[in-house]
Design an enzyme around this catalytic site. Sequence first.
Site, mmCIF file in Angstrom:
data_model
loop_
_atom_site.group_PDB
_atom_site.id
_atom_site.type_symbol
_atom_site.label_atom_id
_atom_site.label_comp_id
_atom_site.label_asym_id
_atom_site.label_seq_id
_atom_site.Cartn_x
_atom_site.Cartn_y
_atom_site.Cartn_z
ATOM 1 N N ASP A 142 -5.015 2.449 13.441
ATOM 2 C CA ASP A 142 -5.771 2.600 14.910
ATOM 3 C C ASP A 142 -6.175 4.108 14.939
ATOM 4 O OD1 ASP A 142 -2.400 1.955 15.040
ATOM 5 O OD2 ASP A 142 -3.040 4.017 15.094
ATOM 6 N N GLU A 143 -6.114 4.808 13.706
ATOM 7 C CA GLU A 143 -6.630 6.270 13.818
ATOM 8 C C GLU A 143 -8.225 5.955 13.214
ATOM 9 O OE1 GLU A 143 -4.846 9.546 11.898
ATOM 10 O OE2 GLU A 143 -2.960 8.715 12.713
ATOM 11 N N CYS B 183 -0.330 3.709 3.443
ATOM 12 C CA CYS B 183 -0.189 3.242 5.035
ATOM 13 C C CYS B 183 1.153 2.387 4.992
ATOM 14 C CB CYS B 183 -1.357 2.581 5.524
ATOM 15 S SG CYS B 183 -1.920 1.113 5.114
ATOM 16 N N CYS C 252 0.945 -1.205 -0.133
ATOM 17 C CA CYS C 252 -0.163 0.050 -0.042
ATOM 18 C C CYS C 252 0.830 1.223 -0.050
ATOM 19 C CB CYS C 252 -0.945 -0.041 1.345
ATOM 20 S SG CYS C 252 -1.908 1.413 1.407
ATOM 21 N N CYS D 43 -22.356 26.560 -0.169
ATOM 22 C CA CYS D 43 -23.582 27.044 -0.343
ATOM 23 C C CYS D 43 -23.917 27.893 0.900
ATOM 24 C CB CYS D 43 -24.670 26.004 -0.503
ATOM 25 S SG CYS D 43 -24.261 24.873 -1.863
ATOM 26 N N CYS E 259 -24.015 21.618 -4.852
ATOM 27 C CA CYS E 259 -23.026 22.176 -5.867
ATOM 28 C C CYS E 259 -21.788 21.412 -5.913
ATOM 29 C CB CYS E 259 -22.440 23.563 -4.976
ATOM 30 S SG CYS E 259 -21.323 23.176 -3.320
ATOM 31 N N CYS F 66 -21.632 17.893 -0.991
ATOM 32 C CA CYS F 66 -22.851 18.841 -1.193
ATOM 33 C C CYS F 66 -23.647 18.367 -2.760
ATOM 34 C CB CYS F 66 -22.557 20.154 -1.185
ATOM 35 S SG CYS F 66 -24.040 21.160 -1.781
ATOM 36 N N CYS G 296 -23.579 23.337 3.817
ATOM 37 C CA CYS G 296 -22.275 23.325 3.029
ATOM 38 C C CYS G 296 -21.697 24.376 3.309
ATOM 39 C CB CYS G 296 -23.143 23.019 1.609
ATOM 40 S SG CYS G 296 -21.750 23.474 0.347
#
Length: 111
Positions: free
Chosen positions: A91-92, A27, A24, A74, A103, A100, A71
């Site tokens: 672990d986070e 990470c 990866c 907006c 928009c 939105c 938003c």
Amino acid sequence: MEFCDKCSSLLAPKKINGKVVMACPKCGAGKELSKGEQMQKQEIKQSDQESMVVIENPDELNTMPTKKMRCPKCAIVVDTQYWAVQTRSGDEAPTRFYRCMKCKHTWREYD
Ligand SMILES: [Zn+2]
Ligand SMILES: [Zn+2]
């Protein structure tokens, strides 16, 4: 195509000591697979792939849950689609993103 179990990023193949390792880029999580396993996993993953792609591409988030949010662009309460992304290590807490539907502005959740 292989995806990271931790953050759902697309894994990139790396050749280390003659072995192909799917690592990866986000990470650093790695998977070591033999060629046969790679083929098998690819077939099994095929059905998962669609939902994975949806998460990776906000323009195709047609089946995502919606929520009334304000938003920032907006400056009113609008219908938003939201999804969670595992940003760094497992672990986070995952970061939640809102988009939105009026928009198409996308932003991340701030606590
Ligand atoms: Zn990852
Ligand atoms: Zn908006």
